[in-house]
Design an enzyme around this catalytic site. Sequence first.
Site, PDB file in Angstrom:
ATOM      1  N   GLY A 188       0.759  -1.251   0.000  1.00  0.00           N
ATOM      2  CA  GLY A 188       0.000   0.000   0.000  1.00  0.00           C
ATOM      3  C   GLY A 188       0.785   1.296   0.000  1.00  0.00           C
ATOM      4  N   GLU A 226       3.535   4.118   6.224  1.00  0.00           N
ATOM      5  CA  GLU A 226       2.307   3.356   5.984  1.00  0.00           C
ATOM      6  C   GLU A 226       1.353   4.175   5.125  1.00  0.00           C
ATOM      7  OE1 GLU A 226       0.959   0.705   5.788  1.00  0.00           O
ATOM      8  OE2 GLU A 226       0.896  -0.522   7.575  1.00  0.00           O
ATOM      9  N   ASP A 227       0.544   3.479   4.342  1.00  0.00           N
ATOM     10  CA  ASP A 227      -0.489   4.178   3.573  1.00  0.00           C
ATOM     11  C   ASP A 227      -1.623   4.609   4.490  1.00  0.00           C
ATOM     12  OD1 ASP A 227      -1.168   1.518   4.061  1.00  0.00           O
ATOM     13  OD2 ASP A 227      -2.012   1.157   2.082  1.00  0.00           O
ATOM     14  N   ASP A 286      -5.797   1.935  10.212  1.00  0.00           N
ATOM     15  CA  ASP A 286      -7.234   1.761  10.410  1.00  0.00           C
ATOM     16  C   ASP A 286      -7.457   1.313  11.869  1.00  0.00           C
ATOM     17  OD1 ASP A 286      -9.946   1.287   9.987  1.00  0.00           O
ATOM     18  OD2 ASP A 286      -9.673  -0.401   8.636  1.00  0.00           O
ATOM     19  N   LYS A 297      -7.588   6.647  10.290  1.00  0.00           N
ATOM     20  CA  LYS A 297      -9.027   6.656  10.597  1.00  0.00           C
ATOM     21  C   LYS A 297      -9.153   6.676  12.113  1.00  0.00           C
ATOM     22  CE  LYS A 297     -10.551   3.982   6.530  1.00  0.00           C
ATOM     23  NZ  LYS A 297     -11.031   2.649   6.069  1.00  0.00           N
ATOM     24  N   PHE A 352     -14.487   3.341   3.464  1.00  0.00           N
ATOM     25  CA  PHE A 352     -13.530   2.608   2.644  1.00  0.00           C
ATOM     26  C   PHE A 352     -13.060   3.454   1.461  1.00  0.00           C
ATOM     27  CE2 PHE A 352     -12.021  -0.485  -0.450  1.00  0.00           C
ATOM     28  CZ  PHE A 352     -11.148  -1.203   0.356  1.00  0.00           C
ATOM     29  N   ASP A 401      -5.957  -0.285  -2.171  1.00  0.00           N
ATOM     30  CA  ASP A 401      -6.679  -1.166  -3.084  1.00  0.00           C
ATOM     31  C   ASP A 401      -8.021  -1.638  -2.561  1.00  0.00           C
ATOM     32  OD1 ASP A 401      -5.284  -2.910  -1.076  1.00  0.00           O
ATOM     33  OD2 ASP A 401      -6.291  -4.478  -2.226  1.00  0.00           O
TER      34      ASP A 401
HETATM   35  P1  IMP Z   1      -5.351  -1.996  10.289  1.00  0.00           P
HETATM   36  O1  IMP Z   1      -4.479  -3.165  10.590  1.00  0.00           O
HETATM   37  O2  IMP Z   1      -6.792  -2.226  10.667  1.00  0.00           O
HETATM   38  O3  IMP Z   1      -4.834  -0.682  10.852  1.00  0.00           O
HETATM   39  O4  IMP Z   1      -5.434  -1.858   8.730  1.00  0.00           O
HETATM   40  C1  IMP Z   1      -4.363  -1.510   7.998  1.00  0.00           C
HETATM   41  C2  IMP Z   1      -4.426  -2.075   6.609  1.00  0.00           C
HETATM   42  O5  IMP Z   1      -5.762  -2.331   6.142  1.00  0.00           O
HETATM   43  C3  IMP Z   1      -3.849  -1.050   5.674  1.00  0.00           C
HETATM   44  O6  IMP Z   1      -2.457  -1.199   5.564  1.00  0.00           O
HETATM   45  C4  IMP Z   1      -4.605  -1.311   4.405  1.00  0.00           C
HETATM   46  O7  IMP Z   1      -3.934  -2.285   3.653  1.00  0.00           O
HETATM   47  C5  IMP Z   1      -5.939  -1.838   4.831  1.00  0.00           C
HETATM   48  N1  IMP Z   1      -6.985  -0.783   4.827  1.00  0.00           N
HETATM   49  C6  IMP Z   1      -7.554  -0.176   5.889  1.00  0.00           C
HETATM   50  N2  IMP Z   1      -8.485   0.706   5.525  1.00  0.00           N
HETATM   51  C7  IMP Z   1      -8.502   0.675   4.165  1.00  0.00           C
HETATM   52  C8  IMP Z   1      -9.271   1.393   3.173  1.00  0.00           C
HETATM   53  O8  IMP Z   1     -10.143   2.244   3.447  1.00  0.00           O
HETATM   54  N3  IMP Z   1      -9.001   1.086   1.882  1.00  0.00           N
HETATM   55  C9  IMP Z   1      -8.064   0.160   1.510  1.00  0.00           C
HETATM   56  N4  IMP Z   1      -7.319  -0.518   2.405  1.00  0.00           N
HETATM   57  C10 IMP Z   1      -7.547  -0.271   3.725  1.00  0.00           C
HETATM   58 MG    MG Z   2      -1.020  -1.446   3.969  1.00  0.00          MG
END
Ligand code: IMP
Ligand code: MG
Length: 178
Positions: free
Chosen positions: A48, A102-103, A106, A134, A155, A162
Amino acid sequence: MGDIKVLDKEFIISLPAEKIQSRISELAEELNGDFFGKRPIFLGILNGSFMFATDLFKRITIDAQITFLKLASYQGTSSTGNVKQLIGLNQEIKDQHIIILEDIVDTGETIDTIMRQLSGYLPASIRIASLLLKPDAYKKDIPIDYVGFRIPNQFIVGYGLDYNGFGRNYEDIYVLKD
Ligand code: IMP
Ligand code: MG
């Protein structure tokens, strides 16, 4: 620009490229100041963050290195099931100042996993720079030191992010149409 369709879903523009780029310039300026003389290593988390890492690193003017890591899933033997392992790491990061790229953050599960595994390599410091956060979804206490944009819990795709592997190839960021 406008609306796009990725696989079966429709998305509308949320963050235009110009806005993303100017915010990245601000982040780079901040990092150039904070890490002056520290020779940091930027760690881009694939897939990402590849666009963010590229655009940010082009604006880094201090001595710095960049490398990329990937989180690979494998089936754990324990009942917890899916374990994620950070691959591509080596001893080079010992005693170095690390900036994770990081992109998006979440829930924070991913960054938590990364932080725990990185700490084992004994870097001098670890900071996190995420293009997107977020806040309403974030469940961890780890500070996200540099944040490009705080966004609602919706999302999004584009600019490296992606939907089922597609949609990474846009220079703008789009939000799912409801
Ligand atoms: P986390 O582990 O819940 O913080 O999620 C992180 C990963 O989930 C990111 O590195 C993304 O790959 C994916 N992700 C979270 N939200 C989105 C979104 O809105 N669009 C696309 N990918 C997301
Ligand atoms: Mg990612």
